[in-house]
Design a protein around this motif. Structure first.
Motif, PDB file in Angstrom:
ATOM      1  N   LYS A  54       0.823  -1.212   0.000  1.00  0.00           N
ATOM      2  CA  LYS A  54       0.000   0.000   0.000  1.00  0.00           C
ATOM      3  C   LYS A  54       0.856   1.260   0.000  1.00  0.00           C
ATOM      4  O   LYS A  54       0.488   2.283  -0.571  1.00  0.00           O
ATOM      5  N   ASP A  55       1.999   1.180   0.688  1.00  0.00           N
ATOM      6  CA  ASP A  55       2.855   2.367   0.813  1.00  0.00           C
ATOM      7  C   ASP A  55       3.551   2.738  -0.499  1.00  0.00           C
ATOM      8  O   ASP A  55       4.180   3.778  -0.599  1.00  0.00           O
ATOM      9  N   LYS A  56       3.451   1.891  -1.504  1.00  0.00           N
ATOM     10  CA  LYS A  56       4.047   2.198  -2.803  1.00  0.00           C
ATOM     11  C   LYS A  56       2.970   2.539  -3.833  1.00  0.00           C
ATOM     12  O   LYS A  56       3.201   2.482  -5.038  1.00  0.00           O
ATOM     13  N   THR A  57       1.782   2.828  -3.349  1.00  0.00           N
ATOM     14  CA  THR A  57       0.648   3.104  -4.230  1.00  0.00           C
ATOM     15  C   THR A  57       0.008   4.437  -3.852  1.00  0.00           C
ATOM     16  O   THR A  57      -0.283   4.668  -2.675  1.00  0.00           O
ATOM     17  N   VAL A  58      -0.182   5.302  -4.824  1.00  0.00           N
ATOM     18  CA  VAL A  58      -0.833   6.590  -4.591  1.00  0.00           C
ATOM     19  C   VAL A  58      -1.901   6.799  -5.656  1.00  0.00           C
ATOM     20  O   VAL A  58      -1.665   6.510  -6.832  1.00  0.00           O
ATOM     21  N   ALA A  59      -3.066   7.302  -5.238  1.00  0.00           N
ATOM     22  CA  ALA A  59      -4.157   7.502  -6.188  1.00  0.00           C
ATOM     23  C   ALA A  59      -4.560   8.971  -6.273  1.00  0.00           C
ATOM     24  O   ALA A  59      -4.424   9.722  -5.308  1.00  0.00           O
ATOM     25  N   THR A  60      -5.043   9.362  -7.455  1.00  0.00           N
ATOM     26  CA  THR A  60      -5.627  10.687  -7.609  1.00  0.00           C
ATOM     27  C   THR A  60      -6.764  10.593  -8.622  1.00  0.00           C
ATOM     28  O   THR A  60      -6.852   9.609  -9.374  1.00  0.00           O
ATOM     29  N   ALA A  61      -7.631  11.609  -8.637  1.00  0.00           N
ATOM     30  CA  ALA A  61      -8.710  11.663  -9.629  1.00  0.00           C
ATOM     31  C   ALA A  61      -8.352  12.774 -10.602  1.00  0.00           C
ATOM     32  O   ALA A  61      -8.177  13.921 -10.187  1.00  0.00           O
ATOM     33  N   ASP A  62      -8.197  12.448 -11.872  1.00  0.00           N
ATOM     34  CA  ASP A  62      -7.751  13.466 -12.825  1.00  0.00           C
ATOM     35  C   ASP A  62      -8.414  13.371 -14.208  1.00  0.00           C
ATOM     36  O   ASP A  62      -8.821  14.373 -14.780  1.00  0.00           O
ATOM     37  N   HIS A  63      -8.581  12.155 -14.744  1.00  0.00           N
ATOM     38  CA  HIS A  63      -9.021  12.002 -16.132  1.00  0.00           C
ATOM     39  C   HIS A  63     -10.455  12.437 -16.375  1.00  0.00           C
ATOM     40  O   HIS A  63     -10.805  12.922 -17.432  1.00  0.00           O
ATOM     41  N   ASN A  64     -11.276  12.188 -15.396  1.00  0.00           N
ATOM     42  CA  ASN A  64     -12.715  12.254 -15.608  1.00  0.00           C
ATOM     43  C   ASN A  64     -13.371  13.203 -14.610  1.00  0.00           C
ATOM     44  O   ASN A  64     -14.464  12.939 -14.121  1.00  0.00           O
ATOM     45  N   VAL A  65     -12.672  14.285 -14.278  1.00  0.00           N
ATOM     46  CA  VAL A  65     -13.201  15.219 -13.280  1.00  0.00           C
ATOM     47  C   VAL A  65     -13.511  16.560 -13.942  1.00  0.00           C
ATOM     48  O   VAL A  65     -12.876  16.936 -14.914  1.00  0.00           O
ATOM     49  N   PRO A  66     -14.518  17.280 -13.424  1.00  0.00           N
ATOM     50  CA  PRO A  66     -14.799  18.612 -13.981  1.00  0.00           C
ATOM     51  C   PRO A  66     -13.653  19.558 -13.624  1.00  0.00           C
ATOM     52  O   PRO A  66     -12.943  19.328 -12.642  1.00  0.00           O
ATOM     53  N   THR A  67     -13.482  20.631 -14.408  1.00  0.00           N
ATOM     54  CA  THR A  67     -12.426  21.590 -14.081  1.00  0.00           C
ATOM     55  C   THR A  67     -13.011  22.943 -13.650  1.00  0.00           C
ATOM     56  O   THR A  67     -12.318  23.942 -13.628  1.00  0.00           O
ATOM     57  N   ILE A  68     -14.310  22.921 -13.327  1.00  0.00           N
ATOM     58  CA  ILE A  68     -14.897  24.054 -12.597  1.00  0.00           C
ATOM     59  C   ILE A  68     -15.763  23.485 -11.479  1.00  0.00           C
ATOM     60  O   ILE A  68     -16.238  22.356 -11.571  1.00  0.00           O
ATOM     61  N   ASN A  69     -15.959  24.289 -10.447  1.00  0.00           N
ATOM     62  CA  ASN A  69     -16.819  23.894  -9.320  1.00  0.00           C
ATOM     63  C   ASN A  69     -16.508  22.499  -8.783  1.00  0.00           C
ATOM     64  O   ASN A  69     -17.401  21.680  -8.590  1.00  0.00           O
ATOM     65  N   GLN A  70     -15.237  22.252  -8.543  1.00  0.00           N
ATOM     66  CA  GLN A  70     -14.858  20.921  -8.053  1.00  0.00           C
ATOM     67  C   GLN A  70     -15.365  20.642  -6.640  1.00  0.00           C
ATOM     68  O   GLN A  70     -15.329  19.500  -6.190  1.00  0.00           O
ATOM     69  N   HIS A  71     -15.835  21.704  -5.962  1.00  0.00           N
ATOM     70  CA  HIS A  71     -16.367  21.487  -4.610  1.00  0.00           C
ATOM     71  C   HIS A  71     -17.790  20.912  -4.661  1.00  0.00           C
ATOM     72  O   HIS A  71     -18.291  20.413  -3.671  1.00  0.00           O
ATOM     73  N   LEU A  72     -18.438  20.984  -5.841  1.00  0.00           N
ATOM     74  CA  LEU A  72     -19.807  20.458  -5.964  1.00  0.00           C
ATOM     75  C   LEU A  72     -19.765  19.000  -6.429  1.00  0.00           C
ATOM     76  O   LEU A  72     -18.786  18.564  -7.016  1.00  0.00           O
ATOM     77  N   PRO A  73     -20.854  18.258  -6.176  1.00  0.00           N
ATOM     78  CA  PRO A  73     -20.879  16.872  -6.681  1.00  0.00           C
ATOM     79  C   PRO A  73     -20.753  16.867  -8.217  1.00  0.00           C
ATOM     80  O   PRO A  73     -21.245  17.781  -8.880  1.00  0.00           O
ATOM     81  N   ILE A  74     -20.103  15.854  -8.750  1.00  0.00           N
ATOM     82  CA  ILE A  74     -19.939  15.762 -10.203  1.00  0.00           C
ATOM     83  C   ILE A  74     -21.310  15.536 -10.831  1.00  0.00           C
ATOM     84  O   ILE A  74     -22.053  14.642 -10.426  1.00  0.00           O
ATOM     85  N   LYS A  75     -21.640  16.386 -11.817  1.00  0.00           N
ATOM     86  CA  LYS A  75     -22.980  16.336 -12.406  1.00  0.00           C
ATOM     87  C   LYS A  75     -23.222  15.075 -13.215  1.00  0.00           C
ATOM     88  O   LYS A  75     -24.262  14.452 -13.124  1.00  0.00           O
ATOM     89  N   GLU A  76     -22.253  14.747 -14.056  1.00  0.00           N
ATOM     90  CA  GLU A  76     -22.453  13.642 -14.993  1.00  0.00           C
ATOM     91  C   GLU A  76     -22.422  12.316 -14.218  1.00  0.00           C
ATOM     92  O   GLU A  76     -21.457  12.013 -13.512  1.00  0.00           O
ATOM     93  N   GLU A  77     -23.484  11.523 -14.382  1.00  0.00           N
ATOM     94  CA  GLU A  77     -23.664  10.360 -13.513  1.00  0.00           C
ATOM     95  C   GLU A  77     -22.547   9.312 -13.619  1.00  0.00           C
ATOM     96  O   GLU A  77     -22.025   8.840 -12.612  1.00  0.00           O
ATOM     97  N   LEU A  78     -22.185   8.969 -14.872  1.00  0.00           N
ATOM     98  CA  LEU A  78     -21.166   7.930 -15.039  1.00  0.00           C
ATOM     99  C   LEU A  78     -19.806   8.378 -14.501  1.00  0.00           C
ATOM    100  O   LEU A  78     -19.070   7.593 -13.917  1.00  0.00           O
ATOM    101  N   SER A  79     -19.492   9.660 -14.717  1.00  0.00           N
ATOM    102  CA  SER A  79     -18.224  10.196 -14.208  1.00  0.00           C
ATOM    103  C   SER A  79     -18.209  10.171 -12.684  1.00  0.00           C
ATOM    104  O   SER A  79     -17.219   9.790 -12.064  1.00  0.00           O
ATOM    105  N   ARG A  80     -19.333  10.589 -12.111  1.00  0.00           N
ATOM    106  CA  ARG A  80     -19.418  10.607 -10.649  1.00  0.00           C
ATOM    107  C   ARG A  80     -19.247   9.204 -10.094  1.00  0.00           C
ATOM    108  O   ARG A  80     -18.514   8.969  -9.146  1.00  0.00           O
TER     109      ARG A  80
END
Lengths: 460, 192
Positions: A54-80
């Motif tokens: 686990k200590d050699k693994t790091v995750a982030t969300a980048d490919h499928n995220v909105p680039t405005i209003n990231q504090h709000l829930p993701i609108k698009e259902e499949l992306s969310r």
């Protein structure tokens, strides 16, 4: 025996030799993101096993995220659902996640080096072909498929054949207006889109070592666009300076010790490559692509080559360009400044410095998408946001965005986008979208003029 | 993973070069969290227009052509590492892809999903495309154990595949099965 830098790193990671010339290779660092990992975690569940390291693994969300209003829930259902699945998987398997809203969130290949997770001499993988970016620090870093993501999650190893070795030297100095992006687009245009398949590249020469770490990342990033699994650059004082005081880098005495080891990762004088190619920096001019793969690039003052195959003709038809035409003067409707190729703070500074006091052309839409939350905050702290706003450029939030158009940042069908990203494939930025790859400087100049221009005419 | 050994089937010709994985499966279809169902969107934007109507000129929409082999132009599968491209081919029903040259990551992904990528010379690739173009019902015989690919007596091609991957395909094993079996070697390496 004399060894290349690649040999030194590779040989230090061989766990075991197996049949057919394959080797079991240990992976030091694994990055994961929401798009290419869910099926791998499912595999672990089916087998009833844990993540091995686990200590050699790091995750982030980048490919499928909105680039405005990231504090709000993701609108698009499949992306969310996909981003929520990453959150759940990281929770269930106890993996560090830099998700939306986290100060370390960003494009996986931007945050690794930014946090000092990426260190010389490592083997690094991610379910993303631009993992080659990390090679700028003297690493063997490459993209893998989801089955391999599952292999690394379950055993921290991969079964691989050792690639052939190629050295690409770029000698001399580049002229003003020629950036790291132009160097790599020039190399790809000469090597072609499949010309380095089966090889791992070492980039060397004065024009490469003169680049900043960010520029080196831009070069290594696009290694895959000529088929190479990855590209690497020997660590030097710039590498060490970049790593010093980074969150995950060793500190104090441990850093001094590591430095010694890192600086020794150079190719021995007598080491042999399977292929050696040299380019002269003075031959490199601002580059622009005209077709539908990154190998279809020319200098701004050249004309579109005569098509020699049906594939090339199809490509020009898609772009609605003709052979023999100049790219200079062609109208564009969109400008995208971002992606793991060119979204670091240095890129944003370069663009801001160029557009300061200027206005974008009326008909053009300009998106500036920082590579990470940290890049965004730095840009704002330095007042770059004000410059962009005054110029009519929109500074958004971190993510892959219009590089691959998985989120809502898409280019409409038939319209042209000059983009600092890495791929101009058909439909890459949206169904029917036409992508023209270029450097951040060339993109900034096009934004101001509303058409493709030679940026050198605007530099004093 | 499904085993492969012998196959006797027709083929679909797609002579285009440098086909990237964005064409095989466009990014907007990568939002799924399972491996299933990607076949419907294989070559989506070449297969269907914006109104989702089939484009008659595209080979997969030509009723004359079908089969479990895809014969494609050189540098097949370049670009993105998305394994969804291999999943889409499998889900659509392809078991073999023939080309004169494969992109690395795609080739690995194909092998990890029970697709056999067969590399042939450019001359043989052109010969195969010609055979299929002239006769869409031409049957090809593939024998993985013997490593050959034949069309009647007219064309017999021997192909290369590494011994380890051949073993995996013939038996339906995957890399994880093997890696899990050598866990103690991995732990020993870590303590070096």
């Amino acid at each position: 025996m004399a060894k290349t830098m690649f040999d030194k790193v590779w040989d230090a990671h061989v766990v075991k030799e197996i049949t057919g010339g394959k080797q079991v290779i240990y992976i030091d660092q694994h990055f994961i993101h929401e798009v290419t990992s869910p099926q791998a975690f499912d595999g672990l569940r089916k087998r009833g096993i844990e993540v091995f390291r686990k200590d050699k693994t790091v995750a982030t969300a980048d490919h499928n995220v909105p680039t405005i209003n990231q504090h709000l829930p993701i609108k698009e259902e499949l992306s969310r659902k996909q981003v929520d699945t990453l959150i759940k998987n990281c929770k269930d398997f106890d993996i560090e996640l830099y998700g939306l809203g986290h100060k370390n969130q960003g494009i996986v290949h931007v945050i690794g080096p930014e946090l000092g997770i990426t260190q010389p001499g490592m083997t690094i993988v991610c379910g993303d072909s631009h993992t080659s970016t990390h090679g700028a620090f003297g690493n063997i870093a490459f993209g893998i498929g989801t089955s391999q993501v599952e292999q690394v999650l379950s055993t921290q190893c991969l079964i691989l054949g050792k690639p052939k070795k190629m050295r690409i030297k770029v000698t001399g100095k580049v002229e003003k207006g020629v950036t790291a992006k132009d160097i790599i687009l020039h190399i790809i245009s000469k090597m072609t889109v499949g010309g380095c398949t089966g090889y791992f590249i070492e980039y060397a020469g004065e024009a490469i070592t003169n680049l900043s770490m960010e520029g080196r990342m831009t070069v290594c990033n696009m290694s895959i666009e000529m088929g190479a699994r990855g590209g690497m650059i020997a660590p030097d004082e710039k590498t060490i300076a970049h790593l010093k005081d980074k969150k995950n880098a060793p500190k104090g005495e441990a850093f001094e010790k590591a430095t010694e080891k890192w600086l020794a990762l150079t190719t021995d004088e007598a080491a042999k490559f399977d292929k050696e190619i040299t380019f002269n920096a003075s031959d490199i001019q601002p580059m622009i692509t005209y077709g539908t793969n990154p190998g279809m690039g020319i200098s701004i003052n050249q004309t579109i080559p005569i098509s020699t195959s049906d594939s090339q003709t199809k490509s020009l038809n898609y772009m609605a360009f003709k052979q023999g035409e100049k790219m200079e003067g062609k109208q564009i409707q969109h400008v995208f400044i971002g992606s793991c190729t060119n979204s670091r703070i240095e890129d944003l500074r370069l663009v801001a410095n160029f557009v300061k006091g200027k206005q974008k052309a009326k008909h053009v839409k300009v998106m500036v998408v920082p590579g990470s939350k940290s890049v965004e905050l730095t840009a704002r702290a330095e007042g770059l946001d004000k410059i962009f706003e005054a110029a009519g450029f929109e500074l958004r939030q971190a993510g892959c965005s219009a590089c691959l158009g998985m989120n809502e940042d898409k280019i409409p069908a038939g319209e042209y986008c000059i983009s600092t990203s890495n791929r101009n494939f058909e439909g890459r930025q949206g169904q029917g979208a036409r992508t023209i790859l270029a450097s951040p400087l060339m993109a900034a100049a096009a934004a101001i003029e509303g058409k493709i221009v030679d940026v050198r005419a605007y530099l004093n | 993973m499904e085993k492969i050994n012998k196959l006797s089937t027709t083929a679909v010709p797609l002579a285009m070069e440098d086909i990237d994985t964005d064409q095989i499966i466009p990014s907007r279809f990568l939002k799924a969290i399972s491996r299933a169902g990607f076949g419907d969107n294989l070559f989506r934007d070449w297969r269907y227009d914006k109104a989702d109507k089939p484009i008659p000129s595209f080979i997969l929409n030509n009723p004359l052509y079908n089969g479990e082999i895809l014969i494609a132009g050189r540098n097949f599968g370049c670009g993105s590492s998305r394994e969804h491209a291999a999943w889409a081919l499998v889900d659509y029903g392809f078991k073999i892809v023939v080309s004169s040259f494969f992109a690395d990551i795609f080739k690995g992904n194909a092998l990890n999903n029970g697709i056999l990528p067969i590399t042939v010379s450019e001359t043989n690739l052109q010969a195969l495309l010609k055979i299929v173009n002239l006769n869409p019902k031409a049957i090809f015989e593939v024998d993985l154990a013997a490593q050959n690919f034949c069309y009647k007596e007219a064309l017999k091609i021997n192909f290369e595949i590494d011994a380890y991957k051949k073993e995996c395909l013939l038996n339906g094993y995957d890399d994880i099965d093997y890696l899990l079996s050598i866990k103690q070697d991995i732990v020993a390496y870590e303590s070096l």
